[in-house]
Design an enzyme around this catalytic site. Structure first.
Site, PDB file in Angstrom:
ATOM      1  N   ASN A   9       1.084  -0.948   0.027  1.00  0.00           N
ATOM      2  CA  ASN A   9      -0.090   0.296  -0.079  1.00  0.00           C
ATOM      3  C   ASN A   9       1.083   1.099  -0.026  1.00  0.00           C
ATOM      4  O   ASN A   9       0.876   1.549   1.210  1.00  0.00           O
ATOM      5  CB  ASN A   9      -0.945  -0.206   1.495  1.00  0.00           C
ATOM      6  CG  ASN A   9      -1.883   1.511   1.475  1.00  0.00           C
ATOM      7  OD1 ASN A   9      -1.871   2.175   0.271  1.00  0.00           O
ATOM      8  ND2 ASN A   9      -2.808   0.951   2.256  1.00  0.00           N
ATOM      9  N   ARG A  93      -2.942  -2.432  -3.483  1.00  0.00           N
ATOM     10  CA  ARG A  93      -3.513  -1.468  -3.085  1.00  0.00           C
ATOM     11  C   ARG A  93      -4.245  -0.537  -4.448  1.00  0.00           C
ATOM     12  O   ARG A  93      -2.555   0.623  -3.918  1.00  0.00           O
ATOM     13  CB  ARG A  93      -3.528  -0.654  -1.568  1.00  0.00           C
ATOM     14  CG  ARG A  93      -4.839   0.021  -1.633  1.00  0.00           C
ATOM     15  CD  ARG A  93      -4.948   1.527  -0.157  1.00  0.00           C
ATOM     16  NE  ARG A  93      -6.103   1.618   0.243  1.00  0.00           N
ATOM     17  CZ  ARG A  93      -6.267   2.163   1.155  1.00  0.00           C
ATOM     18  NH1 ARG A  93      -5.287   2.565   2.476  1.00  0.00           N
ATOM     19  NH2 ARG A  93      -7.301   3.295   1.128  1.00  0.00           N
ATOM     20  N   HIS A 181     -12.290   3.851   0.011  1.00  0.00           N
ATOM     21  CA  HIS A 181     -12.487   2.354   0.940  1.00  0.00           C
ATOM     22  C   HIS A 181     -12.217   1.338   1.036  1.00  0.00           C
ATOM     23  O   HIS A 181     -13.609   0.381   1.704  1.00  0.00           O
ATOM     24  CB  HIS A 181     -12.603   3.496   2.385  1.00  0.00           C
ATOM     25  CG  HIS A 181     -11.891   4.638   2.889  1.00  0.00           C
ATOM     26  ND1 HIS A 181     -12.149   5.709   3.604  1.00  0.00           N
ATOM     27  CD2 HIS A 181     -10.805   4.648   3.055  1.00  0.00           C
ATOM     28  CE1 HIS A 181     -11.901   6.729   4.187  1.00  0.00           C
ATOM     29  NE2 HIS A 181     -10.027   6.061   4.314  1.00  0.00           N
ATOM     30  N   ARG A 241      -8.072  16.454   5.782  1.00  0.00           N
ATOM     31  CA  ARG A 241      -9.219  16.806   4.731  1.00  0.00           C
ATOM     32  C   ARG A 241     -10.162  17.453   4.933  1.00  0.00           C
ATOM     33  O   ARG A 241     -11.232  17.087   5.865  1.00  0.00           O
ATOM     34  CB  ARG A 241      -9.598  15.705   3.666  1.00  0.00           C
ATOM     35  CG  ARG A 241      -8.454  15.369   3.175  1.00  0.00           C
ATOM     36  CD  ARG A 241      -8.268  13.793   2.561  1.00  0.00           C
ATOM     37  NE  ARG A 241      -7.438  12.439   2.801  1.00  0.00           N
ATOM     38  CZ  ARG A 241      -8.119  11.686   2.537  1.00  0.00           C
ATOM     39  NH1 ARG A 241      -8.146  11.054   1.716  1.00  0.00           N
ATOM     40  NH2 ARG A 241      -6.670  11.585   3.101  1.00  0.00           N
ATOM     41  N   GLU A 379      -7.408  -4.047   5.664  1.00  0.00           N
ATOM     42  CA  GLU A 379      -7.095  -4.215   3.862  1.00  0.00           C
ATOM     43  C   GLU A 379      -6.273  -4.424   3.324  1.00  0.00           C
ATOM     44  O   GLU A 379      -6.165  -5.355   2.112  1.00  0.00           O
ATOM     45  CB  GLU A 379      -7.197  -2.608   3.644  1.00  0.00           C
ATOM     46  CG  GLU A 379      -8.086  -1.399   4.003  1.00  0.00           C
ATOM     47  CD  GLU A 379      -7.697  -0.450   4.623  1.00  0.00           C
ATOM     48  OE1 GLU A 379      -6.916  -0.018   5.448  1.00  0.00           O
ATOM     49  OE2 GLU A 379      -7.836   1.352   3.352  1.00  0.00           O
TER      50      GLU A 379
END
Ligand code: AMP
Length: 396
Positions: A9, A93, A181, A241, A379
């Site tokens: 990732n 990913r 996600h 963010r 993940e």
């Protein structure tokens, strides 16, 4: 020879990895770790599943190493650590699959070229994902690589949930809602299915509350809508963010304050959210420990927006059967969970205070018609599973 899969990732300043042994179709995690401090003072750490440090390498401050320079020692370590085992694939990913990639995909030159075309849709993430693919391709040319997309889980969202109310011509060039996600949501709904198959087919909202944060509304285990849209900026307040914002505010920043596109990008991605509102930190732990009223305001806004978006998604689902909290804040902040559950009492949510404080996996009372879960997401496990499946499909 037993087989192994490496998951990567890759971001701008770090590459997270996990290594799985895959004896006879099973999968067993053997190590997790990260290369961090890329561009500053890189470090490479690998941990065993019990937390034992297997590798801990540091480079001097100011050492500028690119993805290829840093993945070389990782691959060398993997090979030496595996001994007799054989690294059969690397799963990546990949943040954006655009409209065309909606399942894990073996990467070849054509796929790589298509992924590069998607860079404008995710300029802050996709280039780093691709850099890792290219680095592995150059270091181990024959090693199969599989792309696992963050957008893929949302691919079948109803068309209405993918639309932006802009002139149609922009949708034709890809300006639409995608959602992100996805690997996390796919993992969480699979765990819920193990706990309660009936609930997993019901009306579920999962909250992935990390530095990046979003919600996903699911029915029959599939994404119906999600709070991140065209980009990873939309929806909830995040670490740095902004989340949902009136586009008029962006026009104002450009027209009245004279900000250029790059300045606006910096403000929205790196200087907003919990950090921007508190003026202190993007880190929820630091804000929760602070007495500063701006820290409290930032947490209040985080919770307020979360509750507001859960309400919107519950409307889309026509009610709610289960709510899942996950990722750093969702798993660890009993305070945020309690505040959210309290404000969602109108939905029927009743939080069991003791279970919540203990971080139990089920934190709703037995009377609560909506069951509330706390789950760790994984993940990497999802990437490993997809990669193994893509490899077996290809070889069968
Ligand atoms: P992640 O991106 O999933 O690693 O999540 C990072 C976020 O989780 C940061 O805002 C952390 O402050 C937050 N976090 C991690 N542990 C805790 C904790 N014990 N209490 C509150 N927030 C936490």
């Amino acid at each position: 020879m037993p087989e192994a899969i490496l998951t990567l990732n890759a971001g701008s300043s770090s590459i997270k990895f996990a290594l799985y042994e895959c004896p006879a179709g099973a999968r067993r995690l053997v190590s997790r770790g990260a290369i961090e401090g890329i561009g500053a003072a890189p470090t490479f750490t690998a941990l065993a599943t019990d937390g034992t440090v297997l590798e801990d390498k540091h480079w001097a401050t100011g050492t500028h190493l690119d993805h290829e320079d840093l993945l070389e020692p990782l691959l060398t370590w993997v090979t030496s650590h595996l001994g007799e085992e054989n690294l059969v694939a690397v799963g990546h990913r990949i943040v954006h699959g655009g409209s065309d990639f909606h399942s894990p995909t073996r990467i070849d030159d054509t796929v790589l070229a298509a992924l590069e075309k998607l860079v404008p849709l995710a300029p802050l993430h996709q280039p780093h994902n691709i850099a890792a693919v290219k680095a592995i391709g150059s270091l181990r040319p024959g090693l199969p690589q599989v792309a696992c997309f963050d957008t893929a889980f949302h691919h079948d969202m109803p068309a209405v949930a993918t639309r932006l109310a802009l002139p149609r011509i922009y949708a034709e060039e890809g300006v639409r809602r995608y959602g992100f996600h996805g690997l996390s949501y796919e993992y969480l709904i699979a765990r819920l299915r193990e706990l309660s198959p009936g609930l997993a087919d019901g009306r579920v909202i999962a909250a992935h509350l990390g530095n990046g944060a979003s919600l996903c509304a699911m029915r029959n285990g599939r994404s119906i809508d999600t709070t991140m849209g065209f980009s990873t900026l939309d929806g909830l307040v995040m670490g740095t963010r902004c989340g949902s914002i009136d586009p008029g505010a962006l026009l104002y920043l450009q027209q009245a304050d004279g900000l250029r596109a790059a300045d606006v990008e910096r403000v929205l991605y790196h200087e907003s959210g919990l950090l921007g509102v508190s003026g202190i930190s993007h880190d929820m732990r630091i804000l929760q420990a602070s007495e500063d009223p701006h820290a409290r305001e930032a947490i209040e806004l985080f919770v307020y927006r979360l509750v507001k978006h859960v309400g919107a998604l519950a409307s889309v689902l026509g009610g709610l059967d289960a709510l899942i909290f996950s990722a750093g804040i969702g798993e660890h902040s009993a305070g945020v969970r309690a505040a959210v559950c309290e404000r969602l009492a109108w939905l029927g949510i009743e939080c069991d205070t003791a279970a919540n404080t203990r971080h139990d996996s089920l934190i709703s009372t037995s009377r609560s018609p909506v069951r509330v879960f706390v789950m760790a997401t994984d993940e990497e496990a999802m990437i490993a599973e997809h990669t193994a499946r893509a490899m077996s499909t290809l070889s069968s």
